[in-house]
Design a protein around this motif. Structure first.
Motif, PDB file in Angstrom:
ATOM      1  N   SER A   1      -4.075  78.070  27.616  1.00 50.28           N
ATOM      2  CA  SER A   1      -4.760  76.858  28.082  1.00 50.28           C
ATOM      3  C   SER A   1      -5.898  76.474  27.133  1.00 50.28           C
ATOM      4  O   SER A   1      -6.153  75.296  26.901  1.00 50.28           O
ATOM      5  N   VAL A   2      -6.570  77.478  26.578  1.00 55.67           N
ATOM      6  CA  VAL A   2      -7.642  77.210  25.610  1.00 55.67           C
ATOM      7  C   VAL A   2      -7.041  76.635  24.336  1.00 55.67           C
ATOM      8  O   VAL A   2      -7.554  75.661  23.775  1.00 55.67           O
TER       9      VAL A   2
ATOM     10  N   GLU B   1      -4.232  74.979  24.036  1.00 52.78           N
ATOM     11  CA  GLU B   1      -3.764  73.620  24.329  1.00 52.78           C
ATOM     12  C   GLU B   1      -4.924  72.633  24.376  1.00 52.78           C
ATOM     13  O   GLU B   1      -4.819  71.509  23.877  1.00 52.78           O
ATOM     14  N   ALA B   2      -6.034  73.041  24.965  1.00 50.33           N
ATOM     15  CA  ALA B   2      -7.206  72.164  25.033  1.00 50.33           C
ATOM     16  C   ALA B   2      -7.749  71.890  23.631  1.00 50.33           C
ATOM     17  O   ALA B   2      -8.094  70.747  23.308  1.00 50.33           O
ATOM     18  N   CYS B   3      -7.813  72.920  22.813  1.00 47.06           N
ATOM     19  CA  CYS B   3      -8.284  72.742  21.432  1.00 47.06           C
ATOM     20  C   CYS B   3      -7.338  71.828  20.652  1.00 47.06           C
ATOM     21  O   CYS B   3      -7.778  70.980  19.874  1.00 47.06           O
TER      22      CYS B   3
ATOM     23  N   ARG C   1      -5.486  69.444  21.884  1.00 46.85           N
ATOM     24  CA  ARG C   1      -5.723  68.063  22.342  1.00 46.85           C
ATOM     25  C   ARG C   1      -6.994  67.477  21.743  1.00 46.85           C
ATOM     26  O   ARG C   1      -7.025  66.317  21.345  1.00 46.85           O
ATOM     27  N   ILE C   2      -8.043  68.278  21.655  1.00 46.71           N
ATOM     28  CA  ILE C   2      -9.307  67.810  21.074  1.00 46.71           C
ATOM     29  C   ILE C   2      -9.107  67.437  19.602  1.00 46.71           C
ATOM     30  O   ILE C   2      -9.544  66.377  19.148  1.00 46.71           O
TER      31      ILE C   2
END
Length: 163
Positions: free
Chosen positions: A16-17, A19-21, A23-24
């Protein structure tokens, strides 16, 4: 897996981390793309296009960006390749020919060489005379004598592969 800058060796980064990175970074690249492509050419009397300080500072590091891109690490090389394309458009034509020259000179595999042809495909759609300018850049670098022999050999080998 190499140690991340945000974790100590041995600790895994949660998906999840990651994936978030991802996206950023994609959002940052999208914003950068908008800044580059919405600049347009100024007409007579118009103010000069708005500078993008990040790219202005990055243009002196084209070789390093190419080297890092050619490492083909995970998703990182995709982001770096996209960044290289945006930098090449922003600082055209010099950064474009520099980037293609470095990729052609430093690529040691078909996959790495594919990055040069992909970059050319993207850039040639918005730049005229890119191929002759890149060939001229390669010839000038060879004649200047600043390339180690192994890089000259690799450049000729790569040019033969793509022709």
């Amino acid at each position: 897996m190499p140690a991340s800058v945000i974790t100590t060796p041995g600790l895994a980064v949660h998906d999840s981390v990651r994936e978030a990175c991802d996206r950023i970074i994609q959002l940052l690249l999208l914003n950068l793309q908008k800044l580059v492509y919405n600049r347009g050419a100024p007409s007579l009397g118009d103010a000069p296009p708005r500078p993008v300080p990040f790219l202005d500072e990055l243009k002196g590091h084209v070789r390093e960006l190419c080297v890092e891109t050619l490492r083909l690490e995970r998703k990182r090389f995709l982001w770096q390749h996209q960044l290289l394309g945006l930098l090449a458009v922003y600082c055209a034509p010099n950064c474009a020919t520099d980037a293609l020259f470095y990729l052609l000179t430093l690529a040691r595999s078909q996959e790495e060489l594919g990055l040069a042809t992909q970059l050319y495909a993207v850039l040639s759609s918005c730049m005229t005379d890119l191929l002759p300018a890149t060939v001229k850049k390669c010839v000038c670098q060879i004649h200047a004598g600043g390339l180690p022999e192994q890089h000259v050999v690799q450049l000729f080998h790569n040019l033969a592969l793509i022709v």
